[in-house]
Design a protein around this motif. Structure first.
Motif, PDB file in Angstrom:
ATOM      1  N   TRP A 123       6.904   1.595   0.045  1.00 14.24           N
ATOM      2  CA  TRP A 123       5.907   0.977   0.159  1.00 14.24           C
ATOM      3  C   TRP A 123       4.492   1.044  -0.451  1.00 14.24           C
ATOM      4  CZ3 TRP A 123       2.390   2.673   5.352  1.00 14.24           C
ATOM      5  CH2 TRP A 123       1.649   1.564   5.664  1.00 14.24           C
ATOM      6  N   TRP A 124       4.421   2.100  -1.249  1.00 10.15           N
ATOM      7  CA  TRP A 124       3.517   2.245  -2.470  1.00 10.15           C
ATOM      8  C   TRP A 124       3.160   0.937  -3.192  1.00 10.15           C
ATOM      9  CZ3 TRP A 124       0.171   5.882  -3.606  1.00 10.15           C
ATOM     10  CH2 TRP A 124      -0.493   6.231  -4.932  1.00 10.15           C
ATOM     11  N   ALA A 125       4.179   0.178  -3.516  1.00 13.04           N
ATOM     12  CA  ALA A 125       4.046  -0.941  -4.370  1.00 13.04           C
ATOM     13  C   ALA A 125       4.440  -2.313  -3.645  1.00 13.04           C
ATOM     14  CB  ALA A 125       4.802  -0.888  -5.583  1.00 13.04           C
ATOM     15  N   TRP A 126       4.739  -2.013  -2.171  1.00 13.84           N
ATOM     16  CA  TRP A 126       5.418  -3.339  -1.620  1.00 13.84           C
ATOM     17  C   TRP A 126       4.296  -3.848  -0.558  1.00 13.84           C
ATOM     18  CZ3 TRP A 126       9.045  -2.916   3.333  1.00 13.84           C
ATOM     19  CH2 TRP A 126       9.226  -3.950   3.637  1.00 13.84           C
ATOM     20  N   GLU A 127       3.804  -4.997  -0.887  1.00 16.71           N
ATOM     21  CA  GLU A 127       2.484  -5.669   0.117  1.00 16.71           C
ATOM     22  C   GLU A 127       3.403  -6.180   1.228  1.00 16.71           C
ATOM     23  OE1 GLU A 127      -0.124  -8.085  -1.862  1.00 16.71           O
ATOM     24  OE2 GLU A 127      -0.408  -6.586  -3.409  1.00 16.71           O
ATOM     25  N   ILE A 128       3.144  -5.401   2.451  1.00 15.13           N
ATOM     26  CA  ILE A 128       3.716  -6.066   3.608  1.00 15.13           C
ATOM     27  C   ILE A 128       3.050  -7.231   4.134  1.00 15.13           C
ATOM     28  CG2 ILE A 128       4.465  -5.426   5.880  1.00 15.13           C
ATOM     29  CD1 ILE A 128       5.035  -2.604   5.163  1.00 15.13           C
ATOM     30  N   TRP A 129       1.791  -7.310   3.922  1.00 16.32           N
ATOM     31  CA  TRP A 129       0.775  -8.077   4.043  1.00 16.32           C
ATOM     32  C   TRP A 129      -0.196  -8.260   2.922  1.00 16.32           C
ATOM     33  CZ3 TRP A 129       0.746  -3.725   6.912  1.00 16.32           C
ATOM     34  CH2 TRP A 129      -0.367  -2.768   6.729  1.00 16.32           C
ATOM     35  N   PRO A 130      -0.794  -9.139   2.890  1.00 15.83           N
ATOM     36  CA  PRO A 130      -1.784  -9.316   1.754  1.00 15.83           C
ATOM     37  C   PRO A 130      -2.842  -8.266   1.546  1.00 15.83           C
ATOM     38  CG  PRO A 130      -1.842 -11.541   2.892  1.00 15.83           C
ATOM     39  CD  PRO A 130      -1.155 -10.447   3.553  1.00 15.83           C
ATOM     40  N   ASN A 131      -2.621  -7.453   0.377  1.00 16.35           N
ATOM     41  CA  ASN A 131      -3.450  -6.279   0.283  1.00 16.35           C
ATOM     42  C   ASN A 131      -3.010  -5.122   1.276  1.00 16.35           C
ATOM     43  OD1 ASN A 131      -4.815  -7.540  -2.126  1.00 16.35           O
ATOM     44  ND2 ASN A 131      -6.434  -8.106  -0.577  1.00 16.35           N
ATOM     45  N   GLY A 132      -1.661  -5.096   1.401  1.00 13.78           N
ATOM     46  CA  GLY A 132      -1.229  -4.431   2.654  1.00 13.78           C
ATOM     47  C   GLY A 132      -0.381  -3.131   1.981  1.00 13.78           C
ATOM     48  N   SER A 133      -0.241  -3.050   0.586  1.00 14.36           N
ATOM     49  CA  SER A 133       0.248  -2.052   0.102  1.00 14.36           C
ATOM     50  C   SER A 133      -0.129  -0.559   0.295  1.00 14.36           C
ATOM     51  CB  SER A 133       0.751  -2.127  -1.417  1.00 14.36           C
ATOM     52  OG  SER A 133      -0.640  -2.089  -2.079  1.00 14.36           O
ATOM     53  N   LEU A 134       0.565   0.388   0.331  1.00 12.76           N
ATOM     54  CA  LEU A 134       0.257   1.801   0.620  1.00 12.76           C
ATOM     55  C   LEU A 134      -0.843   2.227  -0.361  1.00 12.76           C
ATOM     56  CD1 LEU A 134       0.199   4.384   2.364  1.00 12.76           C
ATOM     57  CD2 LEU A 134       2.156   5.078   1.119  1.00 12.76           C
ATOM     58  N   SER A 135      -0.567   1.763  -1.601  1.00  5.85           N
ATOM     59  CA  SER A 135      -1.545   2.260  -2.720  1.00  5.85           C
ATOM     60  C   SER A 135      -2.866   1.456  -2.601  1.00  5.85           C
ATOM     61  CB  SER A 135      -1.242   1.914  -3.974  1.00  5.85           C
ATOM     62  OG  SER A 135      -0.753   0.546  -4.280  1.00  5.85           O
ATOM     63  N   LYS A 136      -3.052   0.371  -2.192  1.00  2.07           N
ATOM     64  CA  LYS A 136      -4.231  -0.450  -2.032  1.00  2.07           C
ATOM     65  C   LYS A 136      -5.022   0.025  -0.716  1.00  2.07           C
ATOM     66  CE  LYS A 136      -2.987  -4.690  -4.557  1.00  2.07           C
ATOM     67  NZ  LYS A 136      -2.968  -6.059  -4.221  1.00  2.07           N
ATOM     68  N   ILE A 137      -4.190   0.518   0.166  1.00  2.00           N
ATOM     69  CA  ILE A 137      -4.878   1.069   1.398  1.00  2.00           C
ATOM     70  C   ILE A 137      -5.618   2.190   1.261  1.00  2.00           C
ATOM     71  CG2 ILE A 137      -4.405   1.789   3.737  1.00  2.00           C
ATOM     72  CD1 ILE A 137      -2.211  -0.316   4.064  1.00  2.00           C
ATOM     73  N   MET A 138      -4.804   3.161   0.333  1.00  2.00           N
ATOM     74  CA  MET A 138      -5.432   4.431   0.102  1.00  2.00           C
ATOM     75  C   MET A 138      -6.714   4.402  -0.991  1.00  2.00           C
ATOM     76  SD  MET A 138      -4.003   6.452   2.112  1.00  2.00           S
ATOM     77  CE  MET A 138      -3.993   7.977   1.307  1.00  2.00           C
ATOM     78  N   LEU A 139      -6.593   3.222  -1.785  1.00  2.00           N
ATOM     79  CA  LEU A 139      -7.711   3.156  -2.797  1.00  2.00           C
ATOM     80  C   LEU A 139      -8.943   2.550  -2.195  1.00  2.00           C
ATOM     81  CD1 LEU A 139      -5.796   2.210  -6.139  1.00  2.00           C
ATOM     82  CD2 LEU A 139      -7.089   4.389  -5.733  1.00  2.00           C
TER      83      LEU A 139
END
Length: 323
Positions: free
Chosen positions: A54-70
């Motif tokens: 999930w770190w690099a998988w965007e489940i929804w737009p801008n929904g990857s784990l890395s972007k959520i944590m950043l």
């Protein structure tokens, strides 16, 4: 023919499920403990694998784990961080892999928490009374909700806290965060806020069991308020006053809600005792009933009235016997 040890172990596990009163030998308890721990670790491993991808998988737009944590870092003013894309600093070759694995494990543990928490519950539940099981179910349910609420509050508080801390230097400094330190800071904040939100639940449970009555809470209210502010100042890893005040105010409000729940509970309990009624919800399952059954027993033991004898027939005269 030799017996299969795996079949024997599965039989012991099934016997635990079919024997909810917990009457098992020590060996069977150890087998069941190993079985529950194995399942819990397996669920955590599955959650960690899902979080890693999930770190690099965007489940929804801008929904990857890395972007959520950043997002807390990327929401800082542009003049306080390096120009260009919103990225962190990697100082060692394996830092990116370890950070991705750590964040994935944390996210997977939250997502699979109902599964591995159920394994702990399934091991403990057979040794509890029915009343204790009901309390435990409520405790687990409300604990999960409060932990998630605290984590959400921390996620929305961290950006404001970072902005306050970074803004102390004005436009003189440019903020470079190391990836490991930044993600560790975010995870610690989520954990501290989530665990702190369990305080009112603990107070309510202690009040329900009679350990912490409302009168003591009322007398100690000011001391509790001061202690909560001190705890918030010490527990928050950041030096910003915003996150400290947010945690302290939230804990004070939740504490006051717990106090009011305790007040209602104690008032209802006192009303039942004053009316001569007993609150049977506080009794253990194996405790002897206090119902007064003496009158009922006395009525049952009274002899039943004998039926009336038929009236005596009048004596017949001598003429009736003459044929």
């Amino acid at each position: 023919m030799a017996r299969d040890p795996h079949r024997r172990e599965s039989r012991r596990t099934r016997s635990r499920r079919q024997n909810p009163d917990g009457t098992m030998s020590l060996r069977d308890h150890l087998y069941d403990l190993r079985h529950r721990l194995t399942l819990a670790i397996a669920f955590l491993a599955v959650g960690a694998i899902f979080g890693y991808f999930w770190w690099a998988w965007e489940i929804w737009p801008n929904g990857s784990l890395s972007k959520i944590m950043l997002e807390p870092y990327c929401s800082l003013p542009p003049n306080t961080r390096p120009p260009g894309p919103c990225t962190l600093l990697q100082t060692t070759p394996f830092e990116g892999f370890l950070v991705r694995l750590k964040v994935g494990l944390g996210a997977g543990a939250v997502l699979t928490s109902p599964l591995w928490l159920y394994q702990i519950w399934a091991f403990i539940a057979p040794g509890l009374y029915n009343k204790e099981r009901k309390f435990a179910r409520r405790f687990v349910l409300f604990a999960s909700v409060l932990f998630v609420a605290g984590a959400f509050l921390a996620y929305y508080v961290v950006p404001q806290g970072l902005e306050v801390v970074v803004g102390f230097g004005g436009e003189v400094f440019t903020t470079f965060f190391k990836a490991d330190e930044y993600f560790s800071f975010i995870l610690v904040m989520l954990l501290i806020f989530g665990v702190s939100f369990e305080l009112p639940l603990v107070i309510v449970m202690l009040n329900q069991t009679g350990v912490l009555p409302y009168e003591k809470l009322k007398r100690w209210r000011r001391g509790f308020f001061f202690g909560l502010f001190v705890f918030a100042a010490v527990a928050t890893p950041g030096t910003d006053p915003f996150s400290m005040l947010a945690l302290a105010i939230a804990m004070v409000l939740l504490f006051e809600v717990a106090v009011q729940i305790a007040r209602v509970h104690d008032k209802r309990k006192a009303k039942l005792e004053a009316g001569g009624e007993e609150d049977y919800s506080t009794l253990d399952d194996d405790e002897v009933s206090t119902l007064n059954l003496d009158n009922t027993r006395a009525e049952d033991e009274q002899p039943s009235p004998t039926p009336a004898s038929p009236p005596d027939r009048p004596k017949s005269s001598g003429y009736d016997d003459v044929t």
